[in-house]
Design a protein around this motif. Structure first.
Motif, PDB file in Angstrom:
ATOM      1  N   SER A 103      51.159 -62.855  -0.136  1.00 19.70           N
ATOM      2  CA  SER A 103      51.226 -61.460  -0.563  1.00 19.70           C
ATOM      3  C   SER A 103      52.655 -61.110  -0.923  1.00 19.70           C
ATOM      4  CB  SER A 103      50.802 -60.558   0.590  1.00 19.70           C
ATOM      5  OG  SER A 103      49.405 -60.501   0.656  1.00 19.70           O
ATOM      6  N   HIS A 104      52.858 -60.520  -2.070  1.00 17.11           N
ATOM      7  CA  HIS A 104      54.186 -60.024  -2.428  1.00 17.11           C
ATOM      8  C   HIS A 104      54.282 -58.572  -1.960  1.00 17.11           C
ATOM      9  CE1 HIS A 104      57.691 -58.845  -4.687  1.00 17.11           C
ATOM     10  NE2 HIS A 104      57.854 -60.079  -5.122  1.00 17.11           N
ATOM     11  N   PRO A 105      55.364 -58.224  -1.244  1.00 17.37           N
ATOM     12  CA  PRO A 105      55.461 -56.869  -0.673  1.00 17.37           C
ATOM     13  C   PRO A 105      55.442 -55.771  -1.735  1.00 17.37           C
ATOM     14  CG  PRO A 105      57.202 -58.309   0.188  1.00 17.37           C
ATOM     15  CD  PRO A 105      56.531 -59.062  -0.905  1.00 17.37           C
ATOM     16  N   GLY A 109      46.990 -67.977  -3.962  1.00 19.84           N
ATOM     17  CA  GLY A 109      47.677 -67.615  -5.198  1.00 19.84           C
ATOM     18  C   GLY A 109      49.148 -67.424  -4.886  1.00 19.84           C
ATOM     19  N   GLN A 110      50.016 -67.547  -5.877  1.00 19.11           N
ATOM     20  CA  GLN A 110      51.441 -67.297  -5.630  1.00 19.11           C
ATOM     21  C   GLN A 110      51.642 -65.838  -5.242  1.00 19.11           C
ATOM     22  OE1 GLN A 110      53.574 -69.368  -5.041  1.00 19.11           O
ATOM     23  NE2 GLN A 110      52.366 -71.111  -5.717  1.00 19.11           N
ATOM     24  N   ASN A 111      50.827 -64.965  -5.809  1.00 20.00           N
ATOM     25  CA  ASN A 111      50.816 -63.582  -5.359  1.00 20.00           C
ATOM     26  C   ASN A 111      49.388 -63.065  -5.467  1.00 20.00           C
ATOM     27  OD1 ASN A 111      51.278 -60.969  -4.659  1.00 20.00           O
ATOM     28  ND2 ASN A 111      51.991 -60.398  -6.690  1.00 20.00           N
ATOM     29  N   GLY A 123      49.407 -69.323 -11.367  1.00 22.86           N
ATOM     30  CA  GLY A 123      50.647 -68.881 -12.002  1.00 22.86           C
ATOM     31  C   GLY A 123      51.302 -67.719 -11.275  1.00 22.86           C
ATOM     32  N   CYS A 124      52.384 -67.223 -11.852  1.00 23.29           N
ATOM     33  CA  CYS A 124      53.102 -66.097 -11.251  1.00 23.29           C
ATOM     34  C   CYS A 124      53.814 -65.304 -12.343  1.00 23.29           C
ATOM     35  CB  CYS A 124      54.115 -66.596 -10.224  1.00 23.29           C
ATOM     36  SG  CYS A 124      54.957 -65.234  -9.400  1.00 23.29           S
ATOM     37  N   ASP A 125      53.625 -63.982 -12.290  1.00 22.61           N
ATOM     38  CA  ASP A 125      54.276 -63.080 -13.254  1.00 22.61           C
ATOM     39  C   ASP A 125      55.540 -62.449 -12.703  1.00 22.61           C
ATOM     40  OD1 ASP A 125      52.396 -63.471 -15.149  1.00 22.61           O
ATOM     41  OD2 ASP A 125      51.446 -61.507 -14.998  1.00 22.61           O
ATOM     42  N   LYS A 126      55.918 -62.787 -11.480  1.00 18.53           N
ATOM     43  CA  LYS A 126      57.093 -62.165 -10.892  1.00 18.53           C
ATOM     44  C   LYS A 126      58.353 -62.771 -11.503  1.00 18.53           C
ATOM     45  CE  LYS A 126      55.030 -59.518  -7.852  1.00 18.53           C
ATOM     46  NZ  LYS A 126      53.741 -59.454  -8.557  1.00 18.53           N
ATOM     47  N   THR A 127      59.465 -62.133 -11.193  1.00 19.11           N
ATOM     48  CA  THR A 127      60.710 -62.573 -11.812  1.00 19.11           C
ATOM     49  C   THR A 127      61.776 -62.803 -10.751  1.00 19.11           C
ATOM     50  OG1 THR A 127      61.152 -60.245 -12.138  1.00 19.11           O
ATOM     51  CG2 THR A 127      60.290 -61.435 -14.020  1.00 19.11           C
ATOM     52  N   CYS A 128      61.378 -63.372  -9.625  1.00 13.96           N
ATOM     53  CA  CYS A 128      62.354 -63.687  -8.583  1.00 13.96           C
ATOM     54  C   CYS A 128      63.355 -64.664  -9.200  1.00 13.96           C
ATOM     55  CB  CYS A 128      61.661 -64.291  -7.372  1.00 13.96           C
ATOM     56  SG  CYS A 128      60.303 -63.271  -6.777  1.00 13.96           S
ATOM     57  N   THR A 129      64.623 -64.301  -9.153  1.00 14.92           N
ATOM     58  CA  THR A 129      65.608 -65.004  -9.986  1.00 14.92           C
ATOM     59  C   THR A 129      65.862 -66.438  -9.530  1.00 14.92           C
ATOM     60  OG1 THR A 129      67.358 -64.036  -8.632  1.00 14.92           O
ATOM     61  CG2 THR A 129      66.801 -62.887 -10.676  1.00 14.92           C
ATOM     62  N   TYR A 130      65.559 -66.734  -8.260  1.00 16.03           N
ATOM     63  CA  TYR A 130      65.834 -68.067  -7.707  1.00 16.03           C
ATOM     64  C   TYR A 130      64.691 -69.039  -7.933  1.00 16.03           C
ATOM     65  CZ  TYR A 130      62.895 -65.735  -4.319  1.00 16.03           C
ATOM     66  OH  TYR A 130      61.866 -65.031  -3.755  1.00 16.03           O
ATOM     67  N   CYS A 131      63.549 -68.547  -8.423  1.00 16.64           N
ATOM     68  CA  CYS A 131      62.291 -69.284  -8.255  1.00 16.64           C
ATOM     69  C   CYS A 131      61.849 -70.053  -9.501  1.00 16.64           C
ATOM     70  CB  CYS A 131      61.191 -68.330  -7.821  1.00 16.64           C
ATOM     71  SG  CYS A 131      59.680 -69.192  -7.400  1.00 16.64           S
ATOM     72  N   ILE A 132      61.434 -71.270  -9.275  1.00 10.40           N
ATOM     73  CA  ILE A 132      61.024 -72.163 -10.360  1.00 10.40           C
ATOM     74  C   ILE A 132      59.535 -71.980 -10.710  1.00 10.40           C
ATOM     75  CG2 ILE A 132      60.333 -74.111  -8.860  1.00 10.40           C
ATOM     76  CD1 ILE A 132      62.561 -75.001 -11.648  1.00 10.40           C
ATOM     77  N   VAL A 133      58.781 -71.363  -9.792  1.00  9.51           N
ATOM     78  CA  VAL A 133      57.318 -71.360  -9.951  1.00  9.51           C
ATOM     79  C   VAL A 133      56.834 -70.763 -11.286  1.00  9.51           C
ATOM     80  CG1 VAL A 133      55.139 -70.518  -8.961  1.00  9.51           C
ATOM     81  CG2 VAL A 133      56.895 -71.466  -7.470  1.00  9.51           C
ATOM     82  N   PRO A 134      57.388 -69.611 -11.741  1.00  8.03           N
ATOM     83  CA  PRO A 134      56.900 -69.087 -13.021  1.00  8.03           C
ATOM     84  C   PRO A 134      57.135 -70.061 -14.184  1.00  8.03           C
ATOM     85  CG  PRO A 134      58.146 -67.413 -11.831  1.00  8.03           C
ATOM     86  CD  PRO A 134      58.353 -68.698 -11.096  1.00  8.03           C
ATOM     87  N   PHE A 135      58.117 -70.941 -14.036  1.00  6.06           N
ATOM     88  CA  PHE A 135      58.412 -71.901 -15.102  1.00  6.06           C
ATOM     89  C   PHE A 135      57.543 -73.151 -14.997  1.00  6.06           C
ATOM     90  CE2 PHE A 135      62.090 -69.273 -14.315  1.00  6.06           C
ATOM     91  CZ  PHE A 135      62.365 -68.788 -15.581  1.00  6.06           C
ATOM     92  N   GLY A 142      65.911 -60.217  -7.583  1.00  2.00           N
ATOM     93  CA  GLY A 142      64.853 -59.695  -8.458  1.00  2.00           C
ATOM     94  C   GLY A 142      63.555 -59.431  -7.732  1.00  2.00           C
ATOM     95  N   ARG A 143      63.638 -59.069  -6.450  1.00  3.24           N
ATOM     96  CA  ARG A 143      62.408 -58.938  -5.659  1.00  3.24           C
ATOM     97  C   ARG A 143      61.668 -57.618  -5.879  1.00  3.24           C
ATOM     98  NH1 ARG A 143      59.394 -62.885  -3.559  1.00  3.24           N
ATOM     99  NH2 ARG A 143      58.951 -61.764  -1.652  1.00  3.24           N
ATOM    100  N   GLN A 144      62.285 -56.620  -6.499  1.00  2.48           N
ATOM    101  CA  GLN A 144      61.597 -55.389  -6.896  1.00  2.48           C
ATOM    102  C   GLN A 144      61.208 -54.465  -5.744  1.00  2.48           C
ATOM    103  OE1 GLN A 144      61.037 -54.786 -10.201  1.00  2.48           O
ATOM    104  NE2 GLN A 144      61.344 -56.802 -11.089  1.00  2.48           N
TER     105      GLN A 144
HETATM  106 FE1  SF4 Z   1      56.517 -65.787  -7.890  1.00  8.37          FE
HETATM  107 FE2  SF4 Z   1      56.805 -66.097  -5.264  1.00  8.37          FE
HETATM  108 FE3  SF4 Z   1      58.398 -67.379  -6.928  1.00  8.37          FE
HETATM  109 FE4  SF4 Z   1      58.657 -64.790  -6.659  1.00  8.37          FE
HETATM  110  S1  SF4 Z   1      58.999 -66.339  -5.031  1.00  8.37           S
HETATM  111  S2  SF4 Z   1      58.612 -65.882  -8.621  1.00  8.37           S
HETATM  112  S3  SF4 Z   1      56.541 -64.176  -6.354  1.00  8.37           S
HETATM  113  S4  SF4 Z   1      56.214 -67.663  -6.737  1.00  8.37           S
END
Ligand code: SF4
Ligand code: SAH
Ligand code: F3S
Length: 572
Positions: free
Chosen positions: A341-343, A277-279, A233-245, A380-382
């Motif tokens: 790795s997420h920066p 892992g996604q991160n 899974g992934c807890d990040k909130t990158c606004t373009y990304c489908i993975v958390p959903f 939303g990359r933080q």
């Molecule tokens: Fe998670 Fe990576 Fe998607 Fe960001 S780009 S929401 S870190 S999977």
């Protein structure tokens, strides 16, 4: 959301762990076939995998479960009675590839009425169950990524073959370090709410992985290098990304289970392990605090704070795997990698562990996405570019010569020519070894769909081409710096004779640059030698020649010719 209790006829754990997959049905002598009717009832399967390493790893687990149930693998998709499609949804094109095959799948079903098609992976999202039938009409069964461990039961194959114990969730095999649950239906198919949307709650995945590993039900594609999932899974909130959903919130696997799987892989002869892992940097924050991790205190350096006190982190995990020893005292896992790795939360503890653990390869994939702070904010990359460069500086200082690769999205909502130019400048300053770039593709349900997708398709394409051309030149220059050096290569591939003539990743790349006019591939092979390929510790693709028995070995190769995407060398 409540969990659905599925009708599962048999998920009792095996009395003894199954040691590797059972023999395939196809191997049965035709003359005795009638005495083994259960084999005949089992389908021959084919797993079609798209997407990232996480999907490849998940597919290895699904194939392993099917083999352990007694199913055989079909020689090709067209010959299968069961097709499992493990989808990717990161961009529209990835989903379109599978949608485009629906007609061909329907035709196969016409010819073979017994054929069943299962669709799983990131295209299967809870909020879109209804849309799935419309978009994938040839599919019989949809499983979200967190429902994949149920594959065998949902197809009724477990009951066809008697106790196999590879059910999901609560079924703990002997030796598996999972909390034993009550003998009731698996607790899968539960969902949770993220930003008002139902997504999978993958709490059970760590447990089902442990069962699969303990019972030998993971069919690894390679006998040399292995994937090892550590966080789902992934807890990040990158606004373009489908993975958390599609994959839901982060769930770390218990520390000892991961180290245990690494130990088993080493004992089975694997030379390289990639932690997945996604991160991976957020590994462990959701695990219980333990006294043995009291020294872990470092908080995240940027973005939302999480409590890491006394919990294991990636640095601890790397050190523990690096410390595994063979009976003769040698390092059990000679090569260790991790991705992605997420920066935002790349900690000093992790950098120190990378520098101090000799098994960690000198390569890091650190996705930047854009070279412009305003675009990063909208994504939303933080983190800011200044933060990214500070982290990269710290890593390059700690691990001189480390190869760095990245991901870039071009043409994100509102990206101006000047903002895109900042990305090109960043590529020139950082000089990545490799860049994976793609045009922004709006994904349904993601926050970015509320922003106008206002960069025209033609402009996205033109920016992408400009970026790729620049990176090809940078990558080529980077590779030229390696001419004459000696690379430590883990040989993993027997190549067909002419593979090296085509630098597969590029579209008509420039001719290679050679050392003193020598191209090691211009001379005929000595008797008994073959063309081989492998990866250097810096994750560069290296072509070489040698005996076929080199596959699985780490050899020193002197680099004598390079192209933008690969190196060629001779045994040093
Ligand atoms: Fe998670 Fe990576 Fe998607 Fe960001 S780009 S929401 S870190 S999977
Ligand atoms: N978890 C990883 C990336 C997973 S997705 C990370 O955060 O680095 C792999 C890459 O796909 C991302 O890094 C991003 O560059 C790209 N990507 C994700 N969503 C996208 C979209 N909607 N359009 C185009 N590219 C996308
Ligand atoms: Fe694709 Fe899912 Fe991986 S969307 S990139 S398969 S996590």
């Amino acid at each position: 959301m409540t969990s659905r209790h599925l009708p599962v006829l048999d998920f009792a754990p095996p009395a003894v762990a199954i040691d590797g997959p059972r023999p395939a049905a196809a191997a049965t002598d035709a003359r005795v076939a009638e005495f083994r009717p259960e084999d005949q009832a089992l389908p021959r399967f084919w797993v079609w995998t798209l997407g990232c390493q996480m999907n490849k790893s998940d597919s290895e687990e699904m194939a392993g479960r099917l083999l352990a149930t007694g199913c055989a693998e079909a020689p090709r998709l067209e010959a299968a009675d069961l097709i499992v499609i493990n989808t990717c949804a990161i961009r529209e094109a990835a989903e379109a590839k599978v949608i485009g095959r629906q007609g061909a799948l329907a035709a196969l079903k016409g010819a073979n009425p017994a054929l069943r098609v299962v669709l799983t992976g990131c295209a299967v999202r809870e909020r879109d169950r209804a849309g799935l039938r419309r978009r994938f009409p040839a599919v019989d069964l949809f499983l979200r990524p967190d429902e994949e461990p149920e594959l065998v039961e949902r197809l009724g194959l477990a009951s066809a073959q008697g106790p196999v114990g590879l059910g999901s969730g609560n079924g703990a095999a002997p030796g598996a370090r999972v909390t034993p649950g009550p003998a009731v239906a698996p607790r899968t198919a539960a969902t949770t709410i993220v930003k008002g949307v139902a997504v999978s709650a993958a709490d059970h995945l760590a447990g089902s992985r442990a069962v699969a590993v303990a019972s030998g039900a993971v069919r690894r594609e390679s006998a040399v290098a292995a994937w090892l999932p550590i966080i789902y899974g992934c807890d990040k909130t990158c606004t373009y990304c489908i993975v958390p959903f599609s994959r839901g919130p982060e769930r770390s696997r218990p520390f000892d289970e991961v180290v245990d799987e690494a130990r088993k892989l080493a004992a089975a002869g694997y030379r390289e392990i990639t932690l997945l892992g996604q991160n991976v940097n957020s590994y462990g924050h959701d695990l219980p605090a333990e006294a043995r991790f009291d020294h872990v205190a470092e908080a995240r350096r940027a973005g939302r704070r999480i409590d890491r006190a006394s919990r294991p982190d990636l640095a601890e995990l790397i050190r523990a795997i690096d410390a595994l020893r063979e009976p003769d005292g040698g390092r059990a896992v000679p090569r260790l990698r991790f991705i992605t790795s997420h920066p935002w939360d790349l900690s000093d503890r992790l950098v120190d562990a990378m520098a101090e653990a000799p098994s960690v390869c000198a390569a890091l994939h650190l996705p930047v996405q854009s070279g412009d702070d305003e675009v990063l904010r909208r994504m939303g990359r933080q983190y800011s570019i200044a933060h990214y460069e500070e982290r990269l500086g710290r890593i390059r200082e700690a691990i001189p010569g480390i190869a760095v690769s990245t991901d870039v999205i071009v043409g994100f909502c509102g990206e101006t020519e000047a903002q895109f130019a900042s990305t090109l400048r960043l590529l020139e300053t950082i000089r990545y070894e490799q860049v994976f770039a793609a045009a922004y593709s709006p994904r349904p349900g993601t926050p970015a769909t509320r922003l106008p997708d206002d960069v025209p398709a033609a402009v996205k394409k033109e920016r992408l081409n400009r970026l790729l051309a620049l990176q090809e030149a940078i990558g080529f220059a980077r590779n030229r710096e390696r001419l004459g050096s000696v690379a430590s290569v883990l040989v993993d591939t027997l190549e067909r004779p002419r593979d090296h003539d085509h630098d597969a990743e590029g579209d008509g790349p420039p001719p290679p640059t050679t050392l003193a006019g020598r191209d090691p591939f211009a001379v005929p092979l000595p008797d008994g030698w073959v063309r081989l390929a492998g990866r250097s510790r810096e994750n560069r693709l290296v072509h070489l020649a040698g005996p076929a028995t080199f596959v699985g070995n780490i050899v020193d190769v002197r680099i004598e010719a390079v192209g933008p995407y690969s190196l060629r060398g001779v045994l040093a």
